[in-house]
Design an enzyme around this catalytic site. Structure first.
Site, PDB file in Angstrom:
ATOM      1  N   HIS A 167       0.876  -1.166   0.000  1.00  4.84           N
ATOM      2  CA  HIS A 167       0.000   0.000   0.000  1.00  4.84           C
ATOM      3  C   HIS A 167       0.923   1.229   0.000  1.00  4.84           C
ATOM      4  CE1 HIS A 167      -2.802   2.953   1.780  1.00  4.84           C
ATOM      5  NE2 HIS A 167      -3.769   2.143   1.406  1.00  4.84           N
TER       6      HIS A 167
ATOM      7  N   ASP B 265       3.123  -3.900   8.043  1.00  4.13           N
ATOM      8  CA  ASP B 265       1.871  -3.185   7.819  1.00  4.13           C
ATOM      9  C   ASP B 265       0.757  -4.208   8.019  1.00  4.13           C
ATOM     10  OD1 ASP B 265      -0.465  -2.254   6.736  1.00  4.13           O
ATOM     11  OD2 ASP B 265       0.397  -1.649   4.810  1.00  4.13           O
TER      12      ASP B 265
ATOM     13  N   GLN C 137      -4.348  -5.174   7.000  1.00  2.00           N
ATOM     14  CA  GLN C 137      -5.240  -6.246   6.521  1.00  2.00           C
ATOM     15  C   GLN C 137      -4.938  -7.574   7.212  1.00  2.00           C
ATOM     16  OE1 GLN C 137      -7.692  -5.410   4.581  1.00  2.00           O
ATOM     17  NE2 GLN C 137      -6.960  -3.446   3.801  1.00  2.00           N
TER      18      GLN C 137
ATOM     19  N   LYS D  83     -10.689  -0.463  10.221  1.00  2.00           N
ATOM     20  CA  LYS D  83     -10.834  -1.703   9.434  1.00  2.00           C
ATOM     21  C   LYS D  83     -11.174  -2.880  10.350  1.00  2.00           C
ATOM     22  CE  LYS D  83      -7.339  -0.114   6.215  1.00  2.00           C
ATOM     23  NZ  LYS D  83      -7.872   0.161   4.885  1.00  2.00           N
TER      24      LYS D  83
ATOM     25  N   CYS E 217      -4.527   2.278  -3.831  1.00  2.00           N
ATOM     26  CA  CYS E 217      -3.321   2.818  -3.192  1.00  2.00           C
ATOM     27  C   CYS E 217      -2.150   1.857  -3.341  1.00  2.00           C
ATOM     28  CB  CYS E 217      -3.557   3.129  -1.717  1.00  2.00           C
ATOM     29  SG  CYS E 217      -4.786   4.389  -1.452  1.00  2.00           S
TER      30      CYS E 217
HETATM   31  N1  PMP Z   1      -1.928  -0.699   4.470  1.00  2.00           N
HETATM   32  C1  PMP Z   1      -2.855  -1.487   3.938  1.00  2.00           C
HETATM   33  C2  PMP Z   1      -2.481  -2.883   3.512  1.00  2.00           C
HETATM   34  C3  PMP Z   1      -4.152  -1.025   3.772  1.00  2.00           C
HETATM   35  O1  PMP Z   1      -5.073  -1.804   3.225  1.00  2.00           O
HETATM   36  C4  PMP Z   1      -4.464   0.302   4.187  1.00  2.00           C
HETATM   37  C5  PMP Z   1      -5.853   0.871   4.017  1.00  2.00           C
HETATM   38  N2  PMP Z   1      -6.387   0.714   2.743  1.00  2.00           N
HETATM   39  C6  PMP Z   1      -3.462   1.069   4.755  1.00  2.00           C
HETATM   40  C7  PMP Z   1      -2.212   0.533   4.896  1.00  2.00           C
HETATM   41  C8  PMP Z   1      -3.695   2.469   5.223  1.00  2.00           C
HETATM   42  O2  PMP Z   1      -4.567   2.501   6.297  1.00  2.00           O
HETATM   43  P1  PMP Z   1      -5.095   3.895   6.856  1.00  2.00           P
HETATM   44  O3  PMP Z   1      -5.665   4.617   5.661  1.00  2.00           O
HETATM   45  O4  PMP Z   1      -6.153   3.503   7.831  1.00  2.00           O
HETATM   46  O5  PMP Z   1      -3.965   4.617   7.460  1.00  2.00           O
END
Ligand code: PMP
Length: 409
Positions: free
Chosen positions: A126, A203, A206, A229, A367
């Site tokens: 991401h 990270d 997920q 999430k 993203c």
């Molecule tokens: N890493 C991953 C794998 C994600 O799926 C996401 C959210 N789509 C993020 C980071 C970023 O999370 P946040 O927008 O809540 O900071």
């Protein structure tokens, strides 16, 4: 009720949004990887806090402040137990995953990496696990490399091993890819990182939502995730870090609550975790996250993972029957995301059309632009599962995708 006793219909009743009609149709919510719906228990905890338990924390010797502080710090302990961290002060409240990863880059990498040192990520990150490292790379003259996945979305440890050198100082990986669903072997990667003298940053945005996670077992050095999430509020996330690393890291933000003493000449820092929590924190959001942790614990993360796995297997089979649909990311043991493209329609058109049937999926680059490039597609559609999804949701998705085919052929 499923064979394993997972009563998904009961669970669905906890989520007010799931009984909504969208465009006259029952909502089929398949976008939980972006953000999950909230159960009544979380909504009630937030409301109760604002109504009867609210004041600023750590600051007042009065009833409400003491109560709010107990709730706020109690939520930290819930998170500690949930991820089996050794200490509650290893749990730092942040705004979310992005904020947590930036904290590691701006504190750890800025303080301890030197020109020429190397950071390894993967092609499936991401953006929040790419851009913070690029920023600190440019500031400090670091080297940033990415380990690839194969065509099926399988991650081979050898692709990472091949990039490790004696300058490798940080390895940063997703626990679960938000596009491919690939689950990375965190424990093995932690061992590799430590052997190379590097720290492992995970990270977990997920990861923590789909399976039990255990910091002491995984042995990663940092693990980041977002409350929203995990069926909790927005504006709250967690950075787990090992005590010995957090202790030596400098704070990134200065202000109230993060200090021990302040004179006009200099300041000293508060102990963990407050050193990293400057200013009035997201008090109610943290308490809401605590309620979300209670909620998923009551069902059980292993049971949630098993239920989602069943729906995922069903969805994988059903989507394979849609002509011209290509599923991207088919690694064995993958978690609850199904990204796909269709020959006949752009992902944006797919999501707009199926929205007319009340089916919510996400379309775009998720993203993860480098991954779109890796698979040579401009965008993907993505259905992602939460603890409340059912096989019927998948049937509704497949029916609506058949409509897309009819319209475009
Ligand atoms: N890493 C991953 C794998 C994600 O799926 C996401 C959210 N789509 C993020 C980071 C970023 O999370 P946040 O927008 O809540 O900071």
């Amino acid at each position: 009720m499923s064979e394993a006793g997972y009563d998904v219909e009961r669970i669905r009743q906890d989520f007010p949004a799931l009984s909504m009609l969208v465009r006259g149709k029952p909502l089929v919510f398949l976008d939980s990887a972006a953000s999950a719906q909230k159960p009544r228990q979380v909504i009630d905890a937030v409301t109760k806090m604002y109504e009867a338990e609210y004041a600023n924390v750590h600051r007042g010797l009065h009833y409400l402040s003491e109560l709010a502080t107990a709730r706020y710090e109690g939520a930290r302990e819930k998170v500690q137990t949930f991820i089996n961290a050794r200490h509650s002060h290893e749990i730092i409240y942040t705004r979310g995953t992005t904020d947590a990863l930036n904290l590691v880059a701006q504190s750890y990498a800025r303080a301890f990496l030197e020109e020429g040192d190397e950071i390894i990520i993967t092609t499936m990150e991401h953006h929040s696990n790419i851009v913070p490292w690029q920023m600190i790379r440019d500031e400090k003259g670091l080297v940033l490399k990415a380990a690839d996945v194969d065509e099926e979305g399988v991650f081979h440890l050898s692709s990472l091993e091949a990039l490790i050198t004696d300058r490798t100082k940080i390895i940063a990986i997703p626990h679960v890819s938000n596009v491919l669903g690939t689950v990375l072997p965190v424990k093995e990667i932690a061992a590799l990182a430590h052997k190379a003298g590097a720290v492992l940053v995970v990270d977990g945005a997920q990861g923590v939502t789909h399976m039990p996670v255990d910091m002491q077992d995984l042995d990663c050095d940092f693990y980041a995730f977002s409350g929203h999430k995990l069926y909790g509020p927005t504006g709250i996330g967690i950075l787990y870090g090992k005590e010995e690393l957090l202790e030596k890291m400098p704070p990134v933000q200065g202000g109230g609550d993060m200090i021990n003493t302040v004179t006009l000449e200099k300041s000293t820092w508060a102990d963990l975790p407050h050193k990293f929590e400057a200013g009035t924190p997201p008090i109610v959001q943290a308490v809401g996250l605590g309620a979300a942790v209670d909620y998923v614990n009551a069902i059980g993360m292993a049971a949630i993972g098993a239920h989602e796995g069943d729906v995922l297997t069903y969805a994988t089979q059903r989507l394979a029957s849609v002509e011209g649909l290509r599923l991207i990311g088919t690694a064995p043991g993958k978690a609850s995301v199904l990204s796909f493209v269709m020959e006949c329609a752009h992902p944006h058109d797919i999501s707009t059309i199926i929205d007319q049937a009340g089916v919510a999926v996400r379309a775009g680059h998720h993203c993860a632009q480098p991954l779109m490039e890796r698979y040579d597609v401009p965008a993907m559609a993505r259905a992602s599962l939460g603890l409340y999804n059912t096989r019927q949701d998948i049937d509704a998705l497949v029916d609506s995708l058949e409509k897309v085919r009819e319209i475009f052929s």
